[in-house]
Design a protein around this motif. Structure first.
Motif, PDB file in Angstrom:
ATOM      1  N   GLN A 117      31.386  30.714  40.669  1.00 47.43           N
ATOM      2  CA  GLN A 117      31.427  32.140  40.391  1.00 47.43           C
ATOM      3  C   GLN A 117      31.451  32.933  41.693  1.00 47.43           C
TER       4      GLN A 117
ATOM      5  N   ARG B 253      39.935  39.551  42.478  1.00 53.34           N
ATOM      6  CA  ARG B 253      40.832  38.964  41.482  1.00 53.34           C
ATOM      7  C   ARG B 253      41.438  37.687  42.040  1.00 53.34           C
TER       8      ARG B 253
ATOM      9  N   GLY C   2      43.952  35.002  37.989  1.00 51.02           N
ATOM     10  CA  GLY C   2      43.864  35.674  36.712  1.00 51.02           C
ATOM     11  C   GLY C   2      42.473  36.069  36.272  1.00 51.02           C
ATOM     12  N   ARG C   3      41.485  35.850  37.108  1.00 44.97           N
ATOM     13  CA  ARG C   3      40.110  36.201  36.749  1.00 44.97           C
ATOM     14  C   ARG C   3      39.642  37.371  37.597  1.00 44.97           C
ATOM     15  N   ASP C   4      38.886  38.249  36.963  1.00 44.36           N
ATOM     16  CA  ASP C   4      38.317  39.404  37.640  1.00 44.36           C
ATOM     17  C   ASP C   4      36.812  39.236  37.795  1.00 44.36           C
ATOM     18  N   PHE C   5      36.331  39.610  38.973  1.00 45.37           N
ATOM     19  CA  PHE C   5      34.902  39.614  39.253  1.00 45.37           C
ATOM     20  C   PHE C   5      34.523  41.015  39.719  1.00 45.37           C
TER      21      PHE C   5
END
Length: 120
Positions: free
Chosen positions: A1, A103, A106-109
């Protein structure tokens, strides 16, 4: 993460300046390098949708919202895993909670946000 921690918000008078900083950390960086992440600053004012303020991608290309073009500057330090937003000539419409975004694949944090208040 990915963990993102913003700092630097606060209260400033119209016409003033503030600098925001976002530090990234997390186990993901054991495998993936920070330079491969697209980074951005978003903001959300009361009663409004979250909007992109400024973004910076790998290679250093940047983009800005029309409302901040020429006043804000986004930069990144890949060695330190940080992204900064220098905000000049602040006006009342810049008042919002500012969020750091990362980003990747394709995932945003998201960070927890930092309040910027422009008031006389």
């Amino acid at each position: 993460q990915v963990q993102l921690v913003e700092s630097g918000g606060g209260l400033v008078q119209p016409g003033g300046s503030l600098s925001l900083s976002c530090a990234a950390s997390g186990s993901i960086f054991r495998v993936h390098t920070f330079s491969g992440f697209a980074m951005g600053w978003y903001r959300q004012a009361p009663g409004k949708q979250r909007e992109l303020v400024a973004g910076i991608i790998t290679g250093g290309n940047t983009k800005y919202a029309d409302s901040v073009q020429g006043r804000f500057t986004i930069s990144r330090n890949n060695n330190r895993k940080t992204v900064s937003l220098q905000m000049n000539s602040l006006n009342l419409d810049d008042t919002a909670v500012y969020y750091c975004n990362a980003r990747y694949l394709g995932r945003d944090f998201w960070g927890q946000g930092t309040q910027v208040t422009v008031s006389s």
